[in-house]
Write a protein that holds these residues in place. Structure first.
Motif, PDB file in Angstrom:
ATOM      1  N   ARG A  48       0.822  -1.216   0.000  1.00 42.45           N
ATOM      2  CA  ARG A  48       0.000   0.000   0.000  1.00 42.45           C
ATOM      3  C   ARG A  48       0.856   1.266   0.000  1.00 42.45           C
ATOM      4  O   ARG A  48       0.384   2.326  -0.411  1.00 42.45           O
ATOM      5  CB  ARG A  48      -0.917   0.010   1.225  1.00 42.45           C
ATOM      6  CG  ARG A  48      -1.918  -1.116   1.212  1.00 42.45           C
ATOM      7  CD  ARG A  48      -2.760  -1.099   2.458  1.00 42.45           C
ATOM      8  NE  ARG A  48      -3.592  -2.299   2.536  1.00 42.45           N
ATOM      9  CZ  ARG A  48      -4.399  -2.556   3.538  1.00 42.45           C
ATOM     10  NH1 ARG A  48      -4.499  -1.708   4.562  1.00 42.45           N
ATOM     11  NH2 ARG A  48      -5.121  -3.657   3.536  1.00 42.45           N
ATOM     12  N   ASP A  49       2.093   1.172   0.456  1.00 41.92           N
ATOM     13  CA  ASP A  49       2.940   2.359   0.567  1.00 41.92           C
ATOM     14  C   ASP A  49       3.087   3.138  -0.742  1.00 41.92           C
ATOM     15  O   ASP A  49       2.971   4.368  -0.728  1.00 41.92           O
ATOM     16  CB  ASP A  49       4.313   2.003   1.137  1.00 41.92           C
ATOM     17  CG  ASP A  49       4.263   1.697   2.626  1.00 41.92           C
ATOM     18  OD1 ASP A  49       3.219   1.973   3.271  1.00 41.92           O
ATOM     19  OD2 ASP A  49       5.265   1.176   3.151  1.00 41.92           O
ATOM     20  N   TYR A  52       0.097   5.294  -1.084  1.00 40.01           N
ATOM     21  CA  TYR A  52       0.033   6.386  -0.118  1.00 40.01           C
ATOM     22  C   TYR A  52       0.965   7.538  -0.507  1.00 40.01           C
ATOM     23  O   TYR A  52       0.661   8.704  -0.261  1.00 40.01           O
ATOM     24  CB  TYR A  52       0.385   5.884   1.288  1.00 40.01           C
ATOM     25  CG  TYR A  52      -0.600   4.892   1.868  1.00 40.01           C
ATOM     26  CD1 TYR A  52      -1.954   4.942   1.560  1.00 40.01           C
ATOM     27  CD2 TYR A  52      -0.172   3.885   2.725  1.00 40.01           C
ATOM     28  CE1 TYR A  52      -2.847   4.033   2.094  1.00 40.01           C
ATOM     29  CE2 TYR A  52      -1.056   2.974   3.275  1.00 40.01           C
ATOM     30  CZ  TYR A  52      -2.397   3.050   2.948  1.00 40.01           C
ATOM     31  OH  TYR A  52      -3.278   2.145   3.484  1.00 40.01           O
ATOM     32  N   TYR A  53       2.096   7.214  -1.109  1.00 38.83           N
ATOM     33  CA  TYR A  53       3.025   8.254  -1.542  1.00 38.83           C
ATOM     34  C   TYR A  53       2.603   8.868  -2.874  1.00 38.83           C
ATOM     35  O   TYR A  53       2.806  10.054  -3.111  1.00 38.83           O
ATOM     36  CB  TYR A  53       4.446   7.695  -1.666  1.00 38.83           C
ATOM     37  CG  TYR A  53       5.064   7.311  -0.341  1.00 38.83           C
ATOM     38  CD1 TYR A  53       5.256   8.251   0.645  1.00 38.83           C
ATOM     39  CD2 TYR A  53       5.434   5.995  -0.083  1.00 38.83           C
ATOM     40  CE1 TYR A  53       5.809   7.898   1.870  1.00 38.83           C
ATOM     41  CE2 TYR A  53       5.989   5.634   1.135  1.00 38.83           C
ATOM     42  CZ  TYR A  53       6.170   6.587   2.108  1.00 38.83           C
ATOM     43  OH  TYR A  53       6.713   6.243   3.316  1.00 38.83           O
TER      44      TYR A  53
END
Length: 171
Positions: A48-49, A52-53
C-alpha cells in the motif's frame, strides 16, 4: 494550437484517471480489511505504501494541469506516479511469488495488523490469542489471483496511464 489543447486534455485526463484509479485500488484494499474482515499480512501492508506516496503526487498533477502550470510539472508528477506504481507492481510480484511458493518471504511474514479488540478487560488474552496471517497464504483468490496478483495488474495499468500522460509533449 488545437493539438496543444488536445495534448493538455490527454495529460489532464491521465492525471485524473491514474489518481482516481490509485484511490479506488487502495480504497478497495482498505474496504476488504475494515468491512470484509480480511486482516492484511506484512507484505500486504507494504504494497500500500506506493499508493500512499503517489496519491498526493497525482493530486499535484491534477492541480498543475487544471491550473495550467508549466507542463513539465504535470509531466514530472505523472512520471513519479508511474515509477511508484512500478515499484508497487514489483512488491506485488514478490508477494505473489511468496504465496505461490516460488521464493521464501521475509522474516516479518508472520506479522501483520492485529485485529482490534472491543473488550479492554480481555486485551492481554486477545493479544496472545490473535495470530496475524502469514504472507505465504492468500486470504482470497478471485479468478485464480490473490489480492497481490490483482495488485500487479492494477499497478501495471496505473503505471501505463501515468507514463502515457507524462509522455505527451506539447506540439
Amino acid at each position: 494550437m488545437a493539438n496543444t489543447v488536445s495534448v493538455e486534455k490527454n495529460r489532464s485526463a491521465s492525471a485524473i484517471l491514474v489518481t482516481v484509479g490509485m484511490i479506488f485500488t487502495v480504497g478497495s484494499a482498505l474496504g476488504f480489511q475494515h468491512i470484509g474482515g480480511y486482516t492484511p499480512c506484512a507484505l500486504c501492508l507494504l504494497q500500500r505504501d506506493p499508493y500512499y506516496y503517489a496519491i498526493p503526487v497525482g493530486i499535484l498533477a491534477i492541480a498543475a494541469s487544471l491550473f495550467k502550470l508549466p507542463a513539465w510539472i504535470t509531466r514530472a508528477a505523472l512520471a513519479l506516479v508511474g515509477i511508484a506504481m512500478l515499484i508497487g507492481a514489483g512488491l506485488a510480484v514478490y508477494h505473489s511469488g511468496v504465496e505461490w511458493g516460488f521464493w521464501p518471504g521475509p522474516i516479518t511474514c508472520s506479522t501483520g495488523a492485529p485485529s482490534v479488540t472491543t473488550n479492554a478487560g480481555n486485551l492481554l488474552g486477545d493479544l496472545n490469542a490473535i495470530k496475524p496471517p502469514s504472507c505465504n497464504d492468500a486470504a482470497l483468490r478471485v479468478l485464480g489471483l490473490s489480492f497481490a496478483g490483482w495488485n500487479v495488474i492494477a499497478s501495471v495499468v496505473l503505471a501505463a496511464i501515468a507514463f502515457f500522460g507524462a509522455s505527451r509533449k506539447n506540439a
